[in-house]
Scaffold this motif. Structure first.
Motif, PDB file in Angstrom:
ATOM      1  N   GLY A  53       0.784  -1.230   0.000  1.00 14.94           N
ATOM      2  CA  GLY A  53       0.000   0.000   0.000  1.00 14.94           C
ATOM      3  C   GLY A  53       0.817   1.282   0.000  1.00 14.94           C
ATOM      4  O   GLY A  53       0.273   2.346   0.233  1.00 14.94           O
ATOM      5  N   PHE A  54       2.124   1.185  -0.274  1.00  9.74           N
ATOM      6  CA  PHE A  54       2.975   2.377  -0.208  1.00  9.74           C
ATOM      7  C   PHE A  54       2.772   3.299  -1.407  1.00  9.74           C
ATOM      8  O   PHE A  54       2.532   2.837  -2.520  1.00  9.74           O
ATOM      9  CB  PHE A  54       4.454   1.961  -0.167  1.00  9.74           C
ATOM     10  N   SER A  55       2.904   4.611  -1.180  1.00 16.32           N
ATOM     11  CA  SER A  55       2.891   5.565  -2.287  1.00 16.32           C
ATOM     12  C   SER A  55       4.271   5.583  -2.936  1.00 16.32           C
ATOM     13  O   SER A  55       5.224   5.028  -2.400  1.00 16.32           O
ATOM     14  CB  SER A  55       2.553   6.948  -1.774  1.00 16.32           C
ATOM     15  N   ARG A  56       4.364   6.256  -4.086  1.00 22.23           N
ATOM     16  CA  ARG A  56       5.656   6.278  -4.773  1.00 22.23           C
ATOM     17  C   ARG A  56       6.721   6.970  -3.939  1.00 22.23           C
ATOM     18  O   ARG A  56       7.874   6.552  -3.907  1.00 22.23           O
ATOM     19  CB  ARG A  56       5.528   6.990  -6.116  1.00 22.23           C
ATOM     20  N   GLY A  57       6.328   8.022  -3.249  1.00 15.90           N
ATOM     21  CA  GLY A  57       7.283   8.725  -2.406  1.00 15.90           C
ATOM     22  C   GLY A  57       7.811   7.839  -1.287  1.00 15.90           C
ATOM     23  O   GLY A  57       9.000   7.839  -0.982  1.00 15.90           O
ATOM     24  N   MET A  58       6.901   7.065  -0.684  1.00 22.29           N
ATOM     25  CA  MET A  58       7.318   6.161   0.393  1.00 22.29           C
ATOM     26  C   MET A  58       8.253   5.096  -0.149  1.00 22.29           C
ATOM     27  O   MET A  58       9.251   4.739   0.478  1.00 22.29           O
ATOM     28  CB  MET A  58       6.099   5.505   1.034  1.00 22.29           C
ATOM     29  N   LYS A  59       7.938   4.581  -1.342  1.00 20.77           N
ATOM     30  CA  LYS A  59       8.808   3.561  -1.940  1.00 20.77           C
ATOM     31  C   LYS A  59      10.186   4.134  -2.230  1.00 20.77           C
ATOM     32  O   LYS A  59      11.198   3.475  -2.032  1.00 20.77           O
ATOM     33  CB  LYS A  59       8.196   3.035  -3.239  1.00 20.77           C
ATOM     34  N   GLN A  60      10.190   5.381  -2.711  1.00 18.25           N
ATOM     35  CA  GLN A  60      11.463   6.029  -3.020  1.00 18.25           C
ATOM     36  C   GLN A  60      12.298   6.190  -1.750  1.00 18.25           C
ATOM     37  O   GLN A  60      13.500   5.938  -1.747  1.00 18.25           O
ATOM     38  CB  GLN A  60      11.163   7.391  -3.639  1.00 18.25           C
ATOM     39  N   ARG A  61      11.631   6.546  -0.647  1.00 16.03           N
ATOM     40  CA  ARG A  61      12.370   6.727   0.609  1.00 16.03           C
ATOM     41  C   ARG A  61      12.852   5.388   1.155  1.00 16.03           C
ATOM     42  O   ARG A  61      13.983   5.272   1.622  1.00 16.03           O
ATOM     43  CB  ARG A  61      11.502   7.458   1.628  1.00 16.03           C
ATOM     44  N   LEU A  62      12.012   4.363   1.044  1.00 18.00           N
ATOM     45  CA  LEU A  62      12.459   3.033   1.460  1.00 18.00           C
ATOM     46  C   LEU A  62      13.627   2.590   0.575  1.00 18.00           C
ATOM     47  O   LEU A  62      14.582   1.974   1.053  1.00 18.00           O
ATOM     48  CB  LEU A  62      11.300   2.029   1.344  1.00 18.00           C
ATOM     49  N   GLY A  63      13.555   2.966  -0.703  1.00 21.30           N
ATOM     50  CA  GLY A  63      14.637   2.633  -1.639  1.00 21.30           C
ATOM     51  C   GLY A  63      15.960   3.227  -1.198  1.00 21.30           C
ATOM     52  O   GLY A  63      16.997   2.566  -1.246  1.00 21.30           O
TER      53      GLY A  63
END
Ligand SMILES: Nc1ncnc2c1ncn2[C@@H]1O[C@H](COP(=O)(O)OP(=O)(O)OP(=O)(O)O)[C@@H](O)[C@H]1O
Ligand SMILES: [Mg+2]
Lengths: 299, 256
Positions: free
Chosen positions: A133-143
């Motif tokens: 359920g992550f947004s793109r921004g959250m995925k980018q930060r997790l990345g």
């Protein structure tokens, strides 16, 4: 010492020659902006550095070691954030980071503390939902968190800010600035304001080669054009000016630009003072990355 | 070793959270119970329909069922269980190619062969556990309901079929590293099995083919001797090992 060195890299996909003799050297502790338009081959070059793509010719060294396609020995120095990072959607952010730590053989206690530290750094410390359920921004930060996990000497980010809103962009750029002391950052982008904000070095990729590269400050100096722009209050003054200085080019309303090679600045200033022409603006034109980018890609 | 363990743990978590483990569990248990149940219910069902059948000119004589009927059901149902297993797991590699999730793990320093080894280990473990669970349930009911001494080679015939499943899964792994899409895996595996089956129709060669192992009925009725199966067993083992050992270098050079 150069953390990353690319020499004469060639890569083609079928008929299409994407990289034709790319040279690049990324000095240690720099934030290196890798600029090129869509399809220029930025992702291709980065994937080759990671040993994910096979080069047709050329040589790549990371921290002095050669990169071999398919093997991942040099990747222990590298943290990588792909353009569209994909994680296992059934895990939580914490589980994913822990999994990454286990893969690179970190000790359990160290892994735990590092995961916590990084999740806090990227602002996902409180997140308990699955990645699904992550947004793109959250995925980018997790990345970014996963890329920094094993304290890499070289952090490679492929367009880390492209999909983000201004706030998200600033957060990512701040994180990159913050990690500069510990690592070298190479990131690709076509957002020039991001480059101007944080980069120390830049390279422009065009037609499969790095057209110009070097320190951002030196580059600005080298491409500084001796140009002035001035704006007057009244339109009639422009006509007077252009009569006296025929080489001035009129741009937009009540504005002219001229080169210092044609007229010395003080001569123009004296003329303005003598005629009591009231000015709205007088500025020396800085070369923007935009104008450089245009110049490079036009050729 | 640590990264292998981590990746295997991830695979198991995925099986669990995606619900595939549950589906497989239900499937194998259900088949295990169904085999004896169908055999047990056959006489009763026939009796129920006897009148209407007689009306249409058929006579129903007294039928007696034994453990053999239940085992025949087992060998009729287990292909379906294998097909369900393969269809359910066929995307175990290709899904990761499509989503790009492997790229990050590999750039972290995960050895490529660990990926193949982990996924294979999970597949073989699930197949083995599920298959023998199904077998165990059927066996227990059969021994409880009927005289089991009439059944020849119950374990040997089951081992043959289990090994056939292992061979099919090895093929599936090979096609998973060769092709990029789910359909490629299913088509590749399906066609090799079909070809083996078709060649097996020639009587002289049939006993050398892995598909020969699926003939459990001949074994339980004692029509065929166990020695007749040795060649097929050997060939299945060797070709499964070959598939597996080719998968690793192919995957090492695969562009992801
Ligand atoms: N696997 C591939 N097969 C065929 N062509 C490819 C492949 N990968 C990339 N290309 C081609 O190579 C060229 C460069 O692609 P690349 O992704 O490196 O560009 P990019 O600079 O990262 O662009 P963007 O800014 O859009 O991300 C593109 O024209 C693309 O069509
Ligand atoms: Mg790209």
């Amino acid at each position: 010492m150069d953390m990353l060195r690319i020499g004469d890299l060639h890569k083609r996909f079928g008929e299409k020659e994407v990289l034709r003799g790319l040279h690049l050297s990324v000095p240690e502790h720099s934030i290196y902006g890798f600029i090129g338009k869509n399809g220029a081959g930025k992702t291709t070059a980065m994937k080759t550095v990671l040993g994910l793509l096979q080069a047709d010719a050329g040589e790549i060294t990371v921290n002095g070691e050669h990169v071999v396609y398919g093997q991942t020995a040099t990747n222990r120095y590298i943290g990588y954030l792909p353009d569209v990072p994909e994680f296992y959607p059934f895990m939580t952010a914490r589980e994913y980071l822990r999994f990454c730590g286990e893969i690179c053989g970190m000790k359990k206690a160290e892994n735990e503390s590092r995961c916590k530290e990084l999740l806090d750094l990227v602002g996902l410390g409180e997140e308990t939902h699955r990645i699904k359920g992550f947004s793109r921004g959250m995925k980018q930060r997790l990345g970014i968190a996963q890329a920094l996990l094993h304290r890499p000497k070289l952090l490679i980010c492929d367009e880390p800010t492209s999909a983000l809103d201004p706030v998200g962009r600033k957060e990512i750029l701040d994180i990159l600035l913050a990690v500069r002391k510990q690592t070298t950052v190479l990131f690709s982008t076509h957002i020039l304001s991001d480059v101007e904000r944080i980069c120390t070095d830049v390279a422009f990729l065009n037609n499969g080669a790095a057209k110009i590269q070097g320190k951002l400050s030196e580059m600005k100096m080298r491409y500084r054009r001796e140009e002035y722009r001035l704006e007057t209050e009244r339109e009639t003054d422009i006509t007077i000016l252009r009569k006296a200085f025929p080489q001035m080019k009129s741009v937009g309303q009540n504005q002219v630009v001229f080169s210092a090679n044609d007229y010395a600045a003080e001569v123009v200033l004296r003329f303005l003072a003598d005629r009591k022409i009231s000015l709205l603006k007088w500025e020396r034109e800085e070369p923007t990355l935009e104008s450089l980018f245009m110049e490079v890609t036009r050729k | 070793m640590k990264s292998l363990h981590a990746f295997m743990k991830k695979e198991m978590t995925e099986q669990l959270r995606s619900g595939r483990l549950l589906i497989l569990g239900i499937l194998f248990v259900l088949f295990g119970i169904m085999n004896p149940a169908i055999a047990k219910l056959t006489p009763w069902l026939l009796e129920m329909f006897a009148e209407s059948l007689e009306g249409s000119g058929m006579t129903v004589t007294e039928v007696t069922v034994s453990a053999l009927d239940s085992w025949m059901q087992f060998y009729k149902n287990v292909p379906m269980a294998l097909i369900a297993f393969v269809v359910l797991q066929s995307s175990i590699f290709t899904k990761e190619y499509a989503s790009g999730t492997l790229v990050l793990s590999l750039t972290r320093g995960l050895e490529r062969f660990h990926v193949v080894v982990s996924k294979s280990a999970v597949l073989f473990t699930l197949w083995t556990a599920g298959y023998w669970l199904c077998f165990g349930i059927t066996y227990a009911y059969n021994a409880y309901f009927w005289d089991h001494s009439t059944v020849r080679n119950p374990v040997f015939s089951a081992v043959c079929w289990w090994l056939f499943g292992v061979w099919v899964i090895a093929l599936m792994i090979l096609f998973s590293v060769v092709t990029n899409a789910n359909t490629g895996v299913l088509l590749g595996t399906g066609s090799v099995v079909l070809i083996s089956y078709l060649i097996g129709l020639l009587p002289k060669i049939s006993r050398y083919l892995p598909t020969f192992l699926t003939d459990g009925n001949s074994l339980i009725f004692g029509i065929a001797e166990t020695e007749k199966y040795m060649a097929a067993l050997g060939i299945a083992v060797v070709s499964a090992l070959l598939c597996f050992s080719f998968s690793i270098p192919i995957f090492n050079k695969k562009q992801l």
